[in-house]
Design an enzyme around this catalytic site. Sequence first.
Site, PDB file in Angstrom:
ATOM      1  N   ASP A   1     130.090 187.076  36.597  1.00  0.00           N
ATOM      2  CA  ASP A   1     129.870 186.959  35.161  1.00  0.00           C
ATOM      3  C   ASP A   1     128.533 186.267  34.866  1.00  0.00           C
ATOM      4  O   ASP A   1     128.149 185.319  35.556  1.00  0.00           O
ATOM      5  CB  ASP A   1     131.028 186.129  34.575  1.00  0.00           C
ATOM      6  CG  ASP A   1     131.025 186.103  33.065  1.00  0.00           C
ATOM      7  OD1 ASP A   1     131.117 187.184  32.458  1.00  0.00           O
ATOM      8  OD2 ASP A   1     130.922 184.999  32.483  1.00  0.00           O
TER       9      ASP A   1
ATOM     10  N   GLU B   1     126.934 190.975  36.572  1.00  0.00           N
ATOM     11  CA  GLU B   1     126.677 191.296  35.170  1.00  0.00           C
ATOM     12  C   GLU B   1     125.311 190.725  34.806  1.00  0.00           C
ATOM     13  O   GLU B   1     125.177 189.531  34.572  1.00  0.00           O
ATOM     14  CB  GLU B   1     127.752 190.677  34.261  1.00  0.00           C
ATOM     15  CG  GLU B   1     127.515 191.012  32.802  1.00  0.00           C
ATOM     16  CD  GLU B   1     128.133 190.002  31.818  1.00  0.00           C
ATOM     17  OE1 GLU B   1     128.399 190.391  30.685  1.00  0.00           O
ATOM     18  OE2 GLU B   1     128.333 188.831  32.194  1.00  0.00           O
TER      19      GLU B   1
END
Length: 503
Positions: free
Chosen positions: A206, A243
Amino acid sequence: MIADKSKFVPRVCYEIFVRSFCDSNGDGIGDINGIISKLDYLNELGIEAIWLTPIHPSPSYHKYDVTDYYAIEPEYGTMDDFKRLLDAAHAHGIHIYLDLIINHTSTLHPWFSEARKSNSNEFRNFYWWMTPPQIEALGISTRETSDDSQVVYPWHENLEDPEKYYGLFFKGMPDLNYHSEALRDELEKIIRFWLVEIGVDGFRLDAARHIYPDWEKHLSIEFWQYFSNIVQEVKPDAFTVGEVWAETEEVAPYFRYLDATFHFDLSFALQRMLIGERDEEIVEKLQASYALFEKYNPLFVDAIMLTNHDQDRIGSVTGNHKAKIKMAASILLTLPGQPYIYYGEEIGMLGTKPDPYIREPFLWTNNEPESGNTSWIEAQFSTTDTVAPLEIQQADPESVFNHYRTLIQLRKSEPALAQIFAPNLHRVCLHDNQMLAYLRPHIDKSLIIMHNLSQFSKPILMPADKADFVHIVFSNDPQHSELLTKMELAPYCSLILASIPNR
Ligand SMILES: [Ca+2]
Ligand SMILES: [Ca+2]
């Protein structure tokens, strides 16, 4: 040597928003046992890897603010449930990627509870602290918004504290500060725990571009070198997908240390093409990104998707246009890379922001008791009035679900589509920018894939050197059968051709 590494097997991936996928115990909240109960379904669909959104204890519904990296959110189940999920998934040949959120924690994480007590606390430097004059002096009291954060004021008050803490996404999510060696030691333990003790197959990482804040941005890439060294040491086969929500030029350097990164530029280009019904020179753009990615990592894996849990659903982007929803799948599943299907895309689920409405309950059945449908939120977009539940679609050969299933099987059975390294993609010019066409060359069986993006029936003006591509591998245009005799493609239909007959 590389061929033996299971992480480099091309896999069709599936993102599960855990809370909304399947409820096993009737409390309305999706859970791990629910996912176990649907592994047969995912296997039938052709899924080979699952990215689970965060499963650690957290005060939020989405769980991107972790309070304990070593436990399972009680709403979702127990560590034993999770271990059973891993075993069952592996028995189906499905890998499990954990969503690892290491840019920030929850303010309720014990590290932050300690850190906020005083500036002499031993956990203080796990986070970023500054006095208002220091913040002013560096000129960092505000930030420019980015695609992944609309926050302008990232410094937050801590009651009586003369110092503020930095939280890029939200005041409830203080950013971790990896200048702290003690924090780095903690991270290493976390990586080891999940990869070795528990045995997950990889991580979705993330906010990978935000590990260091904007004023020390250059350190974020080096951080992933440190991270990847640990992964290499403890489990070299583990897969990492980051990401990095930015334009391709900024994404590319992350490939130096990560196996894959999500291709946001492609996702938005595909969405615009479906809306505008016109090609955006997507093949040339992809070739340019491959050339860039390759500079950093010749074994780069392009993680491609239509949308994820942070974007309006593709069903809504197309205006719930069934033929376009299918065409979106036909494009995604015939491009190079590792495709990620966002749960519910395969039944054409709908949803636009705010976030909870792009994360609505999966529609298993017409809400019969014990069907697995979750009910933690009342759906505004994907209801049985707008989207046929899976159970109905499974019985309908023309359904979005069966289209996905067919295309996934094709991707796995055609070597030209399954290729994962050195993406094989070339433009085929059909002299019409509403016709998207490309060649996927392969030594045994090359394929030409074309999509009619428009509402008009279009002639197929095949280049002379491709005249032998007459064998139909796939078409959803009813006027086609085995051989391409009618040089026309119906509106919103896709066609896949080979120059040799099907086996
Ligand atoms: Ca439940
Ligand atoms: Ca950060």
